[in-house]
Design a protein around this motif. Structure first.
Motif, PDB file in Angstrom:
ATOM      1  N   SER A 142      -0.039   7.847  -3.307  1.00  0.00           N
ATOM      2  CA  SER A 142      -0.281   8.099  -4.727  1.00  0.00           C
ATOM      3  C   SER A 142       0.910   8.720  -5.439  1.00  0.00           C
ATOM      4  O   SER A 142       1.149   8.454  -6.622  1.00  0.00           O
ATOM      5  N   SER A 143       1.660   9.546  -4.746  1.00  0.00           N
ATOM      6  CA  SER A 143       2.795  10.230  -5.367  1.00  0.00           C
ATOM      7  C   SER A 143       3.926   9.280  -5.747  1.00  0.00           C
ATOM      8  O   SER A 143       4.870   9.673  -6.440  1.00  0.00           O
ATOM      9  N   THR A 151       3.345   6.425  -7.479  1.00  0.00           N
ATOM     10  CA  THR A 151       2.795   5.531  -8.490  1.00  0.00           C
ATOM     11  C   THR A 151       3.797   5.169  -9.585  1.00  0.00           C
ATOM     12  O   THR A 151       4.083   3.985  -9.818  1.00  0.00           O
ATOM     13  N   ASN A 152       4.342   6.153 -10.261  1.00  0.00           N
ATOM     14  CA  ASN A 152       5.202   5.872 -11.409  1.00  0.00           C
ATOM     15  C   ASN A 152       6.502   5.188 -11.016  1.00  0.00           C
ATOM     16  O   ASN A 152       6.928   4.213 -11.642  1.00  0.00           O
ATOM     17  N   ARG A 193      -2.365  13.223  -6.751  1.00  0.00           N
ATOM     18  CA  ARG A 193      -2.555  13.036  -8.187  1.00  0.00           C
ATOM     19  C   ARG A 193      -3.852  13.684  -8.661  1.00  0.00           C
ATOM     20  O   ARG A 193      -3.928  14.173  -9.791  1.00  0.00           O
ATOM     21  N   TYR A 199       0.876  -1.172   0.000  1.00  0.00           N
ATOM     22  CA  TYR A 199       0.000   0.000   0.000  1.00  0.00           C
ATOM     23  C   TYR A 199       0.912   1.221   0.000  1.00  0.00           C
ATOM     24  O   TYR A 199       1.659   1.436   0.960  1.00  0.00           O
ATOM     25  N   ASN A 246       5.904   1.598  -9.853  1.00  0.00           N
ATOM     26  CA  ASN A 246       5.613   0.704 -10.977  1.00  0.00           C
ATOM     27  C   ASN A 246       6.902   0.232 -11.640  1.00  0.00           C
ATOM     28  O   ASN A 246       7.042  -0.947 -11.991  1.00  0.00           O
ATOM     29  N   VAL A 274       0.655  -3.431  -6.068  1.00  0.00           N
ATOM     30  CA  VAL A 274       0.671  -2.181  -5.314  1.00  0.00           C
ATOM     31  C   VAL A 274      -0.677  -1.488  -5.433  1.00  0.00           C
ATOM     32  O   VAL A 274      -1.219  -1.354  -6.526  1.00  0.00           O
ATOM     33  N   SER A 275      -1.208  -1.066  -4.298  1.00  0.00           N
ATOM     34  CA  SER A 275      -2.437  -0.271  -4.240  1.00  0.00           C
ATOM     35  C   SER A 275      -2.051   1.157  -3.893  1.00  0.00           C
ATOM     36  O   SER A 275      -1.370   1.403  -2.894  1.00  0.00           O
ATOM     37  N   TYR A 276      -2.477   2.122  -4.727  1.00  0.00           N
ATOM     38  CA  TYR A 276      -2.121   3.522  -4.529  1.00  0.00           C
ATOM     39  C   TYR A 276      -3.340   4.331  -4.087  1.00  0.00           C
ATOM     40  O   TYR A 276      -4.421   4.198  -4.644  1.00  0.00           O
ATOM     41  N   ASP A 290       5.799  14.788  -8.770  1.00  0.00           N
ATOM     42  CA  ASP A 290       4.593  14.675  -9.599  1.00  0.00           C
ATOM     43  C   ASP A 290       4.609  15.707 -10.717  1.00  0.00           C
ATOM     44  O   ASP A 290       4.256  15.408 -11.860  1.00  0.00           O
ATOM     45  N   ASN A 304      -6.235  12.936  -3.147  1.00  0.00           N
ATOM     46  CA  ASN A 304      -4.809  12.617  -3.137  1.00  0.00           C
ATOM     47  C   ASN A 304      -4.086  13.608  -4.034  1.00  0.00           C
ATOM     48  O   ASN A 304      -4.706  14.408  -4.734  1.00  0.00           O
TER      49      ASN A 304
END
Length: 244
Positions: free
Chosen positions: A27-28, A30-31, A164, A24, A34, A50-52, A184, A162
């Protein structure tokens, strides 16, 4: 437990069933996460999911029994909250990354005297993550208060759940200005960085990581160690983060 929380727990329980490790993460991340997950899976063959979401939302889900193995927060507050709730293996907590905060503008927003221009308009909103709960919003409010700007804009905030979401409002030109993490903003071709907020105008932007209580399996420990590896650090740095 709310119906929404229950929905996410059931959803990610089914999704994580096929994964060796469930993370978990804020959000920031994410990229960059991944990319790190792809590299790890290619190297080991292990499955990582992964959960964002916003750090506060993820912390609440973990508190309510969501099937996370590792928690990566965008501030120390929500990590400490879970430690107090005895939901985290406290001895695995480590400060992993640092970030900075920037003011961004949409493509149609003037990039000179931007703040003064914004204050001179009527009906415009400043996009930022929810300053009551989401780390990026909390940091943003602190900085605006320190710079004596908060009183000028507090009634004209477009609040996202969030960071994003806050970025997306500005990318779509639904808000002329926004406050997001520098990492971001660097990912977007549709916004301009107007200024970087002074580091001493808000609490240090620290991303702590830890293993969730009773989830310290060999597979989880292996990915946890990978996130501390030089390979992962190089990837974090390539996205603009500072490693600790």
């Amino acid at each position: 437990m709310s119906r929404i929380t229950l929905f996410f727990i059931l959803l990610f329980s089914s999704l994580s069933a096929s994964a060796s490790v469930t993370v978990y993460a804020a959000s920031s991340l994410t990229n960059v996460m991944n990319d790190i997950v792809d590299a790890y899976q290619n190297k080991t063959g292990e499955r990582v999911r992964v959960s964002y979401a916003g750090s506060s939302s993820l912390a609440r889900q973990i508190e309510n029994g969501a099937p996370a193995d590792i928690y990566l927060s965008a501030n120390t507050k929500w990590m400490d909250y879970l430690i107090e709730k005895d939901e985290i293996e406290a001895d695995t907590k480590v400060d992993l990354l640092r970030n900075s905060l920037v003011l961004i503008a949409s493509k149609t927003t003037p990039t000179e005297n931007t703040w003064q221009w914004f204050l001179g308009q009527k009906g415009l909103r400043l996009s930022m993550a929810d300053p009551r709960h989401v780390p990026a919003g909390i940091y943003g409010k602190q900085s605006l208060e320190k710079q004596y700007r908060w009183s000028e804009v507090k009634d004209n905030i477009a609040s996202g759940n969030n960071v994003r979401s806050a970025l997306l409002f500005v990318e779509r030109d639904e808000a002329p200005l926004g406050i997001v993490y520098k990492t971001d903003a660097l990912l977007s071709k549709n916004v301009t960085i107007v200024e970087e907020f002074p580091a001493d105008s808000h609490d240090p932007i620290v991303y702590p990581m830890a293993i969730v209580k009773k989830k310290n399996s060999d597979e989880v420990a292996a990915f946890y160690r990978y996130l501390l590896s030089e390979s992962a650090k190089d990837t974090f740095i390539s996205y603009g983060f500072t490693t600790i």
